[in-house]
Scaffold this active site. Structure first.
Site, PDB file in Angstrom:
ATOM      1  N   ILE A 402      33.786  28.533  38.244  1.00 38.63           N
ATOM      2  CA  ILE A 402      34.874  29.072  37.431  1.00 38.63           C
ATOM      3  C   ILE A 402      34.570  30.491  36.986  1.00 38.63           C
ATOM      4  CG2 ILE A 402      36.072  28.718  35.221  1.00 38.63           C
ATOM      5  CD1 ILE A 402      35.442  25.624  35.811  1.00 38.63           C
ATOM      6  N   ASP A 403      33.314  30.778  36.680  1.00 40.27           N
ATOM      7  CA  ASP A 403      32.928  32.108  36.227  1.00 40.27           C
ATOM      8  C   ASP A 403      33.169  33.139  37.322  1.00 40.27           C
ATOM      9  OD1 ASP A 403      32.109  33.528  34.038  1.00 40.27           O
ATOM     10  OD2 ASP A 403      29.978  33.195  34.329  1.00 40.27           O
ATOM     11  N   ASP A 404      32.671  32.863  38.522  1.00 39.13           N
ATOM     12  CA  ASP A 404      32.894  33.790  39.631  1.00 39.13           C
ATOM     13  C   ASP A 404      34.377  33.962  39.918  1.00 39.13           C
ATOM     14  OD1 ASP A 404      30.482  34.805  41.491  1.00 39.13           O
ATOM     15  OD2 ASP A 404      29.883  33.013  40.411  1.00 39.13           O
ATOM     16  N   GLU A 407      36.000  36.334  37.391  1.00 39.76           N
ATOM     17  CA  GLU A 407      35.607  37.729  37.572  1.00 39.76           C
ATOM     18  C   GLU A 407      36.122  38.302  38.883  1.00 39.76           C
ATOM     19  OE1 GLU A 407      34.101  39.813  35.404  1.00 39.76           O
ATOM     20  OE2 GLU A 407      34.239  38.228  33.920  1.00 39.76           O
ATOM     21  N   HIS A 478      35.484  34.624  29.972  1.00 40.73           N
ATOM     22  CA  HIS A 478      35.887  35.283  31.217  1.00 40.73           C
ATOM     23  C   HIS A 478      37.201  34.712  31.738  1.00 40.73           C
ATOM     24  CE1 HIS A 478      31.360  36.332  31.875  1.00 40.73           C
ATOM     25  NE2 HIS A 478      31.964  37.184  31.075  1.00 40.73           N
TER      26      HIS A 478
END
Length: 661
Positions: A402-404, A407, A478
């Site tokens: 989810i973070d990638d 971003e 993020h």
């Protein structure tokens, strides 16, 4: 085999940022804006020069010597250890040893028992005699801290493979675990994806209990070689620790009585699970530890080294090696091209690089090719959710994160691509998937939704770090920031995410950093998200955070936070100034409208003054987190992308949600 991508790689001895600086900038000088602009220009040139012709960026991912030691032990176990690999790995391991004989798990950190045991054994494999001064110091240090018996379970598993430890004295991990239904406590999907990928092959290893001939004894690492594992009293049965200790004893009894047919079926299920999750490049999840244990498990089940699955797996492990100019060899635990590329794209765009610049377009092309459009393990908890998203690594279709994804979407929105329809379709899929991965409490974890069971961390086996994936402030921030850029700040899921973030703020005004060190990272992630989502700059949560950042700024103008802050409250917000952490603080303060504040000017001056002539920054300190305190990371590109982002926003202003759309 990967060549080093970082100019500071291979440096020997203490590495201090001050030694590489060439500028002297006064925060009160009227030319600070000009100095910041020059520093940003140099950083842009440096970062553009590091882009791969295919469009991606990747810095070295430095962790600790257990990666190198376990790589040698694997090769010894398989009978493929060669002299060149051994010599090069030993050179790296020796260089990381502390004066007291121990090895740390991060730069400047304290000695760590398990890392020291594994490093010592690796050097014995390389031919270092136990009476050599550096080896004798290490052995003395280990014995003083309880010897092998006090090391973590994973270390003792590696030793058991060679008869240096008894399998009977390790926690049991039966392959029948795979038969537990998804709703049952301690089923494999209750574990975070990194733990799940490691535990499944280890169930096979635990069942097989292999022992290869030991090339030498390790009596010098025991406090009493005659009693290498002195008995320890059980915890009270009324507590979780005592309950799981007794469960483990019952599983040891089961190991001796397990029906052969049932056990064989369970191991076949495990083998199929492992093979189905092997990536196209031969690795498993793009992570070294699961790949190592998967290779061992399949080998024990009869896969010879020439089998295509095994051959591809071993070749993938070779690609984790960074060979340095001095002939040493460092093993990366993972590789971070998607993460590095999206962060580099954001940094360059925010520093004024034209949105249609060929370098940015090429980066977007590469990121679009990396989109994951098939379901993975995450679908166990979200079975009806259409796929879409990005992973961290070159190849990892089973575990987008989810973070990638958040971003990457922020990066895609900063670039003017010649095929906007293709970008819009990818963004729509990624945003839909991310929204669907929200946990019930309103936050977002990294890989799975609602991966919050309290039981996995209680197992005697799980002493190697975090094994679940609950929502964190940095990932949630993020996501909220990305949703704001997509015009979804008022979406009910975004509002729940904002509420979750506000509830997670600590009394001192900061936010905990799960995937970066630590409160500086968490706060640096949350403030830009809250302001992008429309919270007024006067909001009390923002003011408290600004006050905290001002209170922990170092006298030199920078910010730093030591990894000890995960264990010691007195270390929160305290540590030597680093380029990445100074940048995180500046990004937060700029988002909060503090551009003209003294804190921002001093921070910008510190970045300008510590920049090297080639446009880069030096950063020996570890500012990335794998498992809080237990596994730390030095992302070698952090020292480049985050300072450039901060300087770019100082010079060119804050990016705006929906800008140029």
């Amino acid at each position: 085999m990967t060549a080093t991508t970082d100019g500071s790689a291979g440096a020997v001895g203490p590495r201090a940022a001050a030694a590489s600086t060439t500028h002297d900038t006064d925060a009160s000088a009227p030319d600070l804006d000009e100095a910041a602009a020059r520093a940003a220009e140099r950083a842009v040139e440096h970062l553009l020069a590091r882009q791969d012709p295919a469009g991606w960026w990747k810095g070295d991912l430095e962790t600790n010597v257990t990666m190198d030691a376990e790589d040698l032990l694997l090769r010894q176990f398989l009978g493929i250890l060669d002299a060149d690999t051994t010599r090069a790995s030993a050179l790296h391991i020796r260089r990381e040893q502390r004066e007291d004989g121990a090895w740390a798990t991060f730069y400047g950190g304290p000695g760590e028992l398990s890392a020291t045991v594994e490093a010592y054994v690796a050097l014995r494999l390389a031919g270092d005699p136990p009476e050599a001064p550096h080896m004798a110091r290490a052995a003395t240090w280990v014995r003083a801290r309880g010897g092998i018996a006090a090391a973590r379970v994973f270390t003792r598993i590696w030793l058991a493979l060679f008869g240096w430890w008894r399998w009977e004295d390790l926690p049991e991990l039966p392959p029948e675990l795979l038969f537990l239904p998804k709703w049952f406590p301690l089923n494999i999907y209750d574990f975070g994806c990194w733990a799940r990928q490691t535990i499944v092959p280890l169930t096979v290893v635990s069942a097989k209990r292999p022992v290869r001939p030991a090339p030498f004894p390790l009596d010098e690492l025991h406090t009493d070689p005659a009693r290498p594992n002195p008995p320890r009293p059980l915890a009270p049965a009324t507590g979780w620790d005592g309950l799981f200790q007794r469960l483990d004893k019952a599983l040891h009894v089961y190991h001796r009585m397990a029906p052969r047919a049932l056990r064989g079926t369970a191991m076949n299920v495990a083998a199929r699970w492992i093979v189905e999750r092997q990536e196209n490049d031969g690795c498993w999840g793009g992570i070294q530890p699961p790949a190592v244990y998967s290779v061992i498990a399949l080998h024990l089940l009869g896969y010879d080294l020439g089998h295509p699955v095994m051959r591809a797996g071993l070749e993938s492990l070779d690609r984790f090696a960074v060979w340095r100019e001095d002939g040493s060899r460092m093993i990366e635990a993972c590789q971070s091209p998607v993460w590095d590329t999206c962060l580099a794209t954001i940094a360059l765009a925010d520093a004024g690089v034209a949105p249609d610049d060929p370098a940015l377009v090429k980066a977007v092309d590469w990121m679009l090719d990396e989109e994951i459009t098939k379901s993975g393990d995450w679908a166990v908890r979200r079975p009806g959710l259409p796929p879409g998203g990005w992973a961290f690594e070159f190849h990892n279709d089973n575990y987008p994160d989810i973070d990638d994804t958040a971003e990457v979407l922020l990066a895609l929105r900063r670039v003017k691509h010649p095929d906007p329809a293709r970008v819009e379709a990818a963004v729509a899929r990624g945003a839909r998937w991310t929204l669907g991965m929200q946990s019930q409490d309103g936050g977002w974890g990294a890989f799975d939704a609602d991966n919050t069971s309290p039981f996995p961390n209680k197992l005697p086996f799980c002493d190697f770090g975090e094994v679940i994936d609950p929502p964190s402030a940095d990932v949630t921030a993020h996501v909220v920031e990305m949703l704001a850029y997509e015009g979804l700040a008022q979406h009910p899921r975004a509002r729940r995410g904002i509420e979750w973030l506000l509830a997670e703020q600590e009394p001192n005004g900061a936010w905990f950093g799960r995937w970066g060190v630590n409160h500086v990272y968490g706060t640096g992630s949350v403030l830009p998200a809250l302001t992008a989502a429309g919270l007024p700059l006067s909001h009390p949560a923002l003011r408290r955070a600004v006050g905290w950042l001002g209170a922990v700024q170092n006298e030199d103008g920078g910010w730093g936070e030591d990894l000890r802050s995960y264990e010691d409250e007195t270390s929160v917000g305290r540590g030597a100034s680093t380029a990445s952490q100074t940048a995180w603080a500046l990004i937060a303060l700029l988002a909060a409208g503090e551009r003209e504040s003294e804190a921002v000017r001093r921070g910008v001056a510190w970045l300008a003054a510590t920049q090297r002539e080639d446009g880069s920054w030096d950063e020996p300190y570890f500012t990335g987190t794998g498992f809080p305190w237990d596994f730390s990371i030095n992302y070698h590109l952090y020292r480049q992308v985050f300072p450039l982002t901060a300087l770019g926003r100082y010079v060119h202003g804050e990016p705006s949600p929906g800008k140029d759309r």
